[in-house]
Design an enzyme around this catalytic site. Structure first.
Site, PDB file in Angstrom:
ATOM      1  N   CYS A 148      11.549  59.801  74.337  1.00 21.67           N
ATOM      2  CA  CYS A 148      11.047  61.179  74.470  1.00 21.67           C
ATOM      3  C   CYS A 148      11.010  61.614  75.929  1.00 21.67           C
ATOM      4  O   CYS A 148      10.830  62.785  76.218  1.00 21.67           O
ATOM      5  CB  CYS A 148       9.634  61.332  73.935  1.00 21.67           C
ATOM      6  SG  CYS A 148       9.407  60.912  72.221  1.00 21.67           S
ATOM      7  N   HIS A 183      23.067  68.130  65.912  1.00 24.48           N
ATOM      8  CA  HIS A 183      23.554  69.004  66.992  1.00 24.48           C
ATOM      9  C   HIS A 183      24.443  70.091  66.404  1.00 24.48           C
ATOM     10  O   HIS A 183      24.403  71.242  66.831  1.00 24.48           O
ATOM     11  CB  HIS A 183      24.414  68.231  68.001  1.00 24.48           C
ATOM     12  CG  HIS A 183      23.757  67.031  68.608  1.00 24.48           C
ATOM     13  ND1 HIS A 183      24.392  65.839  68.719  1.00 24.48           N
ATOM     14  CD2 HIS A 183      22.530  66.866  69.157  1.00 24.48           C
ATOM     15  CE1 HIS A 183      23.601  64.961  69.319  1.00 24.48           C
ATOM     16  NE2 HIS A 183      22.453  65.564  69.584  1.00 24.48           N
ATOM     17  N   LYS A 202      20.995  59.508  66.251  1.00 21.66           N
ATOM     18  CA  LYS A 202      21.644  58.290  66.693  1.00 21.66           C
ATOM     19  C   LYS A 202      20.755  57.068  66.445  1.00 21.66           C
ATOM     20  O   LYS A 202      21.207  56.046  65.960  1.00 21.66           O
ATOM     21  CB  LYS A 202      21.934  58.415  68.173  1.00 21.66           C
ATOM     22  CG  LYS A 202      22.828  57.336  68.655  1.00 21.66           C
ATOM     23  CD  LYS A 202      22.939  57.435  70.152  1.00 21.66           C
ATOM     24  CE  LYS A 202      22.960  56.064  70.728  1.00 21.66           C
ATOM     25  NZ  LYS A 202      21.992  55.808  71.725  1.00 21.66           N
ATOM     26  N   HIS A 213      26.487  64.855  66.669  1.00 25.20           N
ATOM     27  CA  HIS A 213      26.278  64.490  65.269  1.00 25.20           C
ATOM     28  C   HIS A 213      25.879  65.724  64.473  1.00 25.20           C
ATOM     29  O   HIS A 213      25.860  66.838  64.993  1.00 25.20           O
ATOM     30  CB  HIS A 213      25.286  63.334  65.146  1.00 25.20           C
ATOM     31  CG  HIS A 213      23.923  63.609  65.727  1.00 25.20           C
ATOM     32  ND1 HIS A 213      23.105  64.613  65.269  1.00 25.20           N
ATOM     33  CD2 HIS A 213      23.238  63.011  66.743  1.00 25.20           C
ATOM     34  CE1 HIS A 213      21.978  64.612  65.960  1.00 25.20           C
ATOM     35  NE2 HIS A 213      22.041  63.659  66.871  1.00 25.20           N
ATOM     36  N   HIS A 233      11.171  57.438  67.885  1.00 27.67           N
ATOM     37  CA  HIS A 233      12.196  56.498  68.355  1.00 27.67           C
ATOM     38  C   HIS A 233      11.986  55.070  67.862  1.00 27.67           C
ATOM     39  O   HIS A 233      12.831  54.211  68.100  1.00 27.67           O
ATOM     40  CB  HIS A 233      12.303  56.559  69.887  1.00 27.67           C
ATOM     41  CG  HIS A 233      12.780  57.899  70.342  1.00 27.67           C
ATOM     42  ND1 HIS A 233      11.925  58.931  70.649  1.00 27.67           N
ATOM     43  CD2 HIS A 233      14.027  58.394  70.468  1.00 27.67           C
ATOM     44  CE1 HIS A 233      12.623  60.003  70.970  1.00 27.67           C
ATOM     45  NE2 HIS A 233      13.895  59.712  70.859  1.00 27.67           N
TER      46      HIS A 233
HETATM   47  O1  ME8 Z   1      16.199  66.971  72.809  1.00 29.08           O
HETATM   48  N1  ME8 Z   1      18.524  67.857  62.045  1.00 29.08           N
HETATM   49  O2  ME8 Z   1      18.450  66.749  73.211  1.00 29.08           O
HETATM   50  P1  ME8 Z   1      18.962  66.018  71.887  1.00 29.08           P
HETATM   51  C1  ME8 Z   1      18.639  69.024  62.668  1.00 29.08           C
HETATM   52  N2  ME8 Z   1      18.084  67.233  75.761  1.00 29.08           N
HETATM   53  N3  ME8 Z   1      18.808  69.145  63.994  1.00 29.08           N
HETATM   54  C2  ME8 Z   1      18.855  68.043  64.741  1.00 29.08           C
HETATM   55  C3  ME8 Z   1      18.742  66.762  64.158  1.00 29.08           C
HETATM   56  C4  ME8 Z   1      18.580  66.702  62.738  1.00 29.08           C
HETATM   57  N4  ME8 Z   1      18.486  65.563  62.081  1.00 29.08           N
HETATM   58  N5  ME8 Z   1      18.843  65.858  65.151  1.00 29.08           N
HETATM   59  C5  ME8 Z   1      19.024  66.546  66.318  1.00 29.08           C
HETATM   60  C6  ME8 Z   1      17.167  67.049  73.549  1.00 29.08           C
HETATM   61  N6  ME8 Z   1      19.039  67.856  66.062  1.00 29.08           N
HETATM   62  C7  ME8 Z   1      17.015  67.632  74.933  1.00 29.08           C
HETATM   63  C8  ME8 Z   1      16.925  69.135  74.815  1.00 29.08           C
HETATM   64  S1  ME8 Z   1      16.751  71.586  75.854  1.00 29.08           S
HETATM   65  C9  ME8 Z   1      16.255  72.247  77.285  1.00 29.08           C
HETATM   66  C10 ME8 Z   1      16.767  69.863  76.118  1.00 29.08           C
HETATM   67  C11 ME8 Z   1      19.276  68.937  67.043  1.00 29.08           C
HETATM   68  O3  ME8 Z   1      20.362  65.622  72.180  1.00 29.08           O
HETATM   69  C12 ME8 Z   1      18.086  69.851  67.145  1.00 29.08           C
HETATM   70  O4  ME8 Z   1      18.503  71.084  67.661  1.00 29.08           O
HETATM   71  O5  ME8 Z   1      18.010  64.982  71.450  1.00 29.08           O
HETATM   72  C13 ME8 Z   1      17.257  69.127  68.163  1.00 29.08           C
HETATM   73  O6  ME8 Z   1      16.287  69.982  68.733  1.00 29.08           O
HETATM   74  C14 ME8 Z   1      18.318  68.728  69.169  1.00 29.08           C
HETATM   75  O7  ME8 Z   1      19.441  68.362  68.329  1.00 29.08           O
HETATM   76  C15 ME8 Z   1      17.917  67.577  70.057  1.00 29.08           C
HETATM   77  O8  ME8 Z   1      19.030  67.193  70.822  1.00 29.08           O
END
Ligand code: ME8
Length: 639
Positions: A131, A23, A303, A20, A151
């Site tokens: 989380c 990411h 999501k 999304h 969440h």
């Molecule tokens: O946390 N605005 O994965 P995740 C900006 N698997 N960036 C955003 C965002 C938003 N609204 N929403 C998500 C995880 N992100 C773990 C990480 S690392 C060793 C493990 C981005 O799929 C942002 O970079 O929930 C956030 O930190 C990341 O997606 C979280 O992705």
């Protein structure tokens, strides 16, 4: 900076959601930093990937009546494909289910276990499955009800025996490290937030889950009844990605590692991760760069909130370059930003279609109409207005570099767009369209056009990390052959490099004006104009000795990300170095019948003499060697 190494990472994304906007922003930011470092002559390595183990995925599999492995395979492939289609230049896509990663995690777990950093105990507490962690008492005290603020789901009470990492004992060491390394966590506000957490006592970290509750994880090497906690697994991807512990070069890359993350995972990256590294005896990464959240109608875009902005839909609607520009320009790195398609359309129309696009159009039009579509002669210094314009243009490279050093991509783009402004003002001030009527002004007219073409060249170079396709298009329209690395950025700090007499191409409008009502019609800006390639005589064609070659062996070249060393039978066996390492594993090339330009002058690449060139095409970000569709004898002439 320049001629050094750089290593940038994104979080590895959970496979319970499709790619999304959030990411995409992080991944684009990392892509921009990697490209920027390449522009200034560094050797950049860019890692992204997917986080596939844990409760979240196991639960999703149960809900969907499938297996975690199948979900992981499907969604991981989707992330990879999405980034490819978005033109993201990652060097490695890692999955936590990769056997190499599983080995690294077990290796580190054993290491910390042997050092006595891990113990077994019973623990009960409130757990958020979103989380993937227990909430601390302090956090619970701050909640009105036991619902996860991110969440929006009730916390669940979970009590079980588990393994714990002695994180608490590292609190002071971590605080001292952060205080004595000013650039370790940036921007400053996040560093302060972390120092704030560290004022409170730090708990030990539960790092396992009993297999009776969860099997979808990496088994603890010292207790087969448990799997490891998802964060202990996931964070280590950053080390696996550069070959830790087996590749002796991991340390040099590690020393220059910059993690880019969103603020939601600050604590895991700024507290869990450095303390894990301390316990494992691994030096700390260089920098943690934290950005804010994109919000839509005051809610986080993720999501769980249902507001999904899909990158490939945005690409289809507005073009990737426009989408990239808006995201990089409208978020101040570190702060939250609000997302809307109206804002995207306005931003792109104002900066790219009107300001930059019109300027480029006007200049190339004038070059075609007034000086025959070639780079004209540059005059000597012809007065203040010209010198002032040159000075302003030349200051941009420094401003862009300064902004990027401070992780301010939005400000860097501002500096670039300001040059387009200044070029528009220069046109108004000098009025080249009047000069054309006056023979005495011919030299000045040429000088003005020369300066404007130079300005487009400089904008083209500086835009390369941000808008790679626009950059290429601008440079090719003004006839600038691209220069790699350090020389490339140096060329943005000099005037007078375009060769008078070389051809320029007008092309169509660089950017279409967007409308908010635009519906999906696979558009990608900028439009590539159909450059006529220079015509050649039949004689020249006949001089090309193109032959069928059979690839006998192929091997990587140490320290090169791009090159492979091939032995090719073209009637005789030749060593040929091919830039295909990004697209093929060496063994995939062995046995292929390829087309080789056999009479290319030999050249030394990474110390290896290459005698010939393997023909290939790169299209849609994928490289492919040319081959024949029927078996041909090695050495046969291609005509
Ligand atoms: O946390 N605005 O994965 P995740 C900006 N698997 N960036 C955003 C965002 C938003 N609204 N929403 C998500 C995880 N992100 C773990 C990480 S690392 C060793 C493990 C981005 O799929 C942002 O970079 O929930 C956030 O930190 C990341 O997606 C979280 O992705």
């Amino acid at each position: 900076m320049g001629n050094s190494l750089y290593y940038v990472t994104t979080p590895i994304y959970y496979v319970n959601a499709e790619p999304h906007l959030g990411h995409t922003y992080t991944t684009l930011a990392a892509d921009t930093f990697a490209r920027y470092h390449e522009l200034v002559g560094d050797d950049a390595f860019f890692l992204t990937g997917t986080d596939e183990h844990g409760d979240k995925i196991a639960r999703a599999a149960t809900e969907q009546g499938t297996t975690p492995q199948l979900i992981a395979d499907r969604v991981s492939a989707l992330f990879r494909k999405t980034w490819k289609e978005c033109g993201i230049s990652f060097d490695r896509f890692i999955r936590t289910t990769d056997p190499q990663h599983v080995r690294t995690v077990k290796y580190v777990l054993q290491k910390v276990f042997d050092k006595g950093e891990v113990y077994k105990a019973e623990y009960g507490g409130y757990y958020c499955f979103g989380c993937e962690r227990y909430f601390t008492q302090t956090e619970l005290d701050e909640l009105e009800d036991k619902v996860c603020p991110d969440h929006k789901k009730p916390l669940e009470y979970v009590k079980e025996e588990n393994y714990f990492f002695k994180m608490s004992k590292y609190r002071d060491a971590l605080r001292d490290y952060i205080e004595s390394h000013p650039g370790f966590i940036r921007p400053e506000r996040y560093k302060n937030e972390v120092l704030g957490f560290l004022k409170e006592p730090l708990d030990d970290l539960c790092i396992s889950r009993p297999k009776s509750r969860l099997t979808w994880g990496i088994e603890l090497p010292f207790d087969k009844d448990f799997v490891t906690y998802v964060w202990f697994d996931a964070l280590l991807n950053y080390l696996t990605g550069i070959g830790y512990p087996d590749d002796p070069d991991w340390k040099v890359r590690w020393a220059v590692c910059e993690h880019i993350i969103g603020k939601d995972i600050l604590k895991t990256h700024a507290v869990y991760w450095p303390t894990m590294l301390m316990a494992a005896g691994v030096p700390l990464f260089k920098t943690l760069s934290v950005h804010g959240f994109w919000k839509q109608k005051e809610s986080k875009i993720a999501k769980s909130t249902g507001n999904v902005v899909r990158p490939l839909e945005m690409k289809a609607k507005y073009g990737m370059e426009a989408f990239r520009y808006y995201l990089l320009k409208d978020m101040v790195f570190g702060l939250d930003a609000s997302y809307s398609e109206e804002a995207l359309v306005q931003r792109v129309n104002a900066d790219l279609a009107n300001n930059l696009g019109n300027m480029v159009n006007r200049v190339l039009n004038m070059a075609e109409k007034y000086v025959g579509g070639i780079v004209p002669q540059r005059g000597d210094s012809l007065g203040e207005v010209h010198e002032a314009f040159k000075k302003e243009t030349l200051s941009a490279a420094g401003n862009v570099m300064a902004a990027m050093e401070e992780i301010k991509p939005s400000r860097a783009l501002d500096a670039i767009i300001r040059i387009a402004d200044s070029a528009n003002r220069y046109i108004v001030a000098t009025e080249p369209f009047r000069m054309v009527k006056d023979d005495e002004k011919k030299e000045e007219l040429e000088h003005v056009l020369y300066n404007l073409l130079e300005c487009i060249r400089i904008i083209g170079i500086l835009l390369s990390p941000f808008l790679p396709r626009t950059s290429k298009e601008l440079l090719s329209r003004v006839g600038w052959k691209s220069v790699e690395g350090r020389d490339h950025i140096a060329a943005a700090g000099q005037f007078g490099l375009l060769q008078p007499g070389s051809k320029v191409y007008k092309g169509g409008p660089l950017f279409d004006r967007l409308e908010i009502t635009s519906v999906t019609n696979d558009r990608d800006m900028p439009k590539e104009s159909d450059h006529p390639a220079a015509l050649i005589d039949f004689d020249l064609w006949e001089k090309l000795d193109l032959r069928i070659g059979l690839v006998k062996t192929a091997e990587p070249i140490p320290k090169s990300k791009k090159l492979l060393k091939l032995q090719v039978d073209i009637g005789e066996v030749r060593t040929v170095v091919a830039g295909m390492a990004k697209y093929y594993a060496p063994e995939e090339l062995v046995g292929k019948s390829v087309v080789v330009l056999a009479n290319l002058k030999p050249a030394k690449l990474m110390g290896i003499e290459s005698r010939g060139m393997v023909l290939a095409v790169v299209s849609g970000g994928r490289g492919s060697v040319l081959t024949t569709d029927r078996q041909s004898v090695p050495g046969s002439k291609v005509s």
